[in-house]
Design a protein around this motif. Structure first.
Motif, mmCIF file in Angstrom:
data_model
loop_
_atom_site.group_PDB
_atom_site.id
_atom_site.type_symbol
_atom_site.label_atom_id
_atom_site.label_comp_id
_atom_site.label_asym_id
_atom_site.label_seq_id
_atom_site.Cartn_x
_atom_site.Cartn_y
_atom_site.Cartn_z
ATOM 1 N N PHE A 169 -8.088 7.031 10.065
ATOM 2 C CA PHE A 169 -9.118 6.001 10.827
ATOM 3 C C PHE A 169 -10.394 6.534 11.356
ATOM 4 O O PHE A 169 -11.419 7.172 11.205
ATOM 5 C CB PHE A 169 -8.901 5.435 11.056
ATOM 6 N N LYS A 190 -6.601 0.071 3.570
ATOM 7 C CA LYS A 190 -4.772 -0.002 3.837
ATOM 8 C C LYS A 190 -4.273 -0.775 3.205
ATOM 9 O O LYS A 190 -3.225 -1.390 3.875
ATOM 10 C CB LYS A 190 -4.731 0.263 4.831
ATOM 11 N N ASN A 197 -7.605 -9.473 9.096
ATOM 12 C CA ASN A 197 -8.184 -8.648 9.865
ATOM 13 C C ASN A 197 -7.637 -9.597 10.878
ATOM 14 O O ASN A 197 -8.369 -10.215 11.425
ATOM 15 C CB ASN A 197 -9.363 -8.388 9.271
ATOM 16 N N LEU A 208 -4.773 -4.096 4.475
ATOM 17 C CA LEU A 208 -4.163 -5.090 5.049
ATOM 18 C C LEU A 208 -4.680 -6.196 4.509
ATOM 19 O O LEU A 208 -5.957 -6.705 4.707
ATOM 20 C CB LEU A 208 -4.539 -4.815 7.097
ATOM 21 N N VAL A 216 -2.203 6.167 10.524
ATOM 22 C CA VAL A 216 -4.049 5.105 10.494
ATOM 23 C C VAL A 216 -4.489 4.985 10.763
ATOM 24 O O VAL A 216 -5.600 5.519 11.044
ATOM 25 C CB VAL A 216 -2.747 2.921 10.512
ATOM 26 N N LEU A 272 1.718 -2.548 11.707
ATOM 27 C CA LEU A 272 0.404 -3.280 11.701
ATOM 28 C C LEU A 272 -0.001 -4.362 11.569
ATOM 29 O O LEU A 272 -0.862 -5.047 11.748
ATOM 30 C CB LEU A 272 -0.385 -1.561 10.183
ATOM 31 N N CYS A 309 -9.007 -0.935 8.056
ATOM 32 C CA CYS A 309 -7.413 -1.075 7.676
ATOM 33 C C CYS A 309 -7.225 -2.310 6.205
ATOM 34 O O CYS A 309 -6.685 -2.200 5.420
ATOM 35 C CB CYS A 309 -6.491 -1.914 8.520
#
Length: 297
Positions: free
Chosen positions: A7, A85, A90, A87, A3, A42, A81
């Protein structure tokens, strides 16, 4: 691909971030990942993990500016993310960084700049052998730096193809490989022409505009050393750095009445707020401008 690597790629491809910025992102994120327990997922990272990491940095007596950069990196990373991704939460959304007091830029007044230019006209006392060419190079660099306000990295990175002697401008590649056109005054053009007439005496092995006695591109450190000696000969503080001339360029333009937006474009600032700090070092001139233009000034 991790990841972190994804990024980093996004910063390079989408944002065009400079190499040094990319290196800092990667270094900060690796340092943070090493602070976590093994096999931490993560989605398991929370605000407590981030605060623990930041607390360790304070314990290591790291500079506030360094900590602030790491906080910014973490915020950007976790925002990426969430957006890219999947997520769901945060953890960096409420992450607090150190309070930083903006330092006013140091600059030279008109008299000090005049003395520095005079010292460059006299020149560094090089030994015989290409002395004239080296002094002409130093002269051109000092005059051009003050005439354009470019960064020292941009100055030493100039190639002969970036220079238009007829129209008197240079094409500069700044942060994030962004290009801009910066004009310069005729007096700087005269110094550049004088140097170019002697440049071949240095047997350049590169198309970099400014080369050292070995024909290679002069480094930032090499120019800083030259500037330090010229400053001492001019009778001004020897802690003068190339950035002093950039700050002096911006401050003197604002003092002369140029608007912030134009100064921003010349300096290559992506955000006007970065340029606005120069307004704080010219309060008297702002007062004069206010009295002159305000209907009830």
């Amino acid at each position: 691909m991790s990841v972190i690597d994804q990024f980093i790629d996004s910063r390079q491809l989408d944002r065009g971030s400079a190499d040094k910025t990319i290196e800092a992102y990667k270094r900060d994120l690796i340092q943070f990942s090493q602070s976590l327990k093994n096999e931490t997922r993560l989605e398991d990272i929370d605000l407590n993990d981030l605060n623990a990491f930041i607390s360790r940095l304070y314990g290591q007596k790291q500079k506030a500016s360094s900590i602030a950069r790491k906080v910014s990196t973490l915020r950007q990373f976790f925002k990426f993310c969430c957006l890219e991704k999947g997520l769901k939460k945060n953890p960096a959304e409420k992450l607090q960084g150190p309070h930083q007091t903006k330092r006013l830029p140091k600059f030279l007044d008109h008299k000090a700049v005049t003395e520095l230019l005079k010292a460059s006209d006299i020149g560094w006392p090089y030994e015989k052998g290409n002395r004239e060419a080296l002094q002409a190079r130093d002269r051109a660099m000092v005059y051009l730096l003050y005439a354009t306000g470019i960064r020292v990295s941009e100055l030493v990175g100039l190639s002969t193809h970036n220079l238009d002697l007829q129209l008197e401008y240079i094409r500069v590649k700044g942060k994030g490989d962004k290009e801009r056109i910066v004009p310069y005054a005729s007096v700087a053009g005269d110094k550049l022409r004088a140097y170019l007439e002697l440049r071949m005496q240095l047997n350049p092995a590169t198309d970099h505009l400014f080369v050292n006695r070995n024909g290679l591109a002069i480094t930032r450190q090499g120019f800083w050393k030259i500037l330090k000696v010229l400053a001492e000969r001019a009778g001004i503080p020897s802690n003068v750095s190339p950035h002093f001339l950039r700050h002096s360029f911006a401050t003197h333009l604002l003092q002369s009445g140029m608007n912030l937006r134009s100064v921003q474009m010349l300096l290559g600032h992506s955000d006007l707020s970065t340029t606005q700090i120069y307004a704080h070092v010219t309060p008297e001139h702002l007062k004069i401008a206010h009295r002159k233009f305000h209907p009830r000034g």
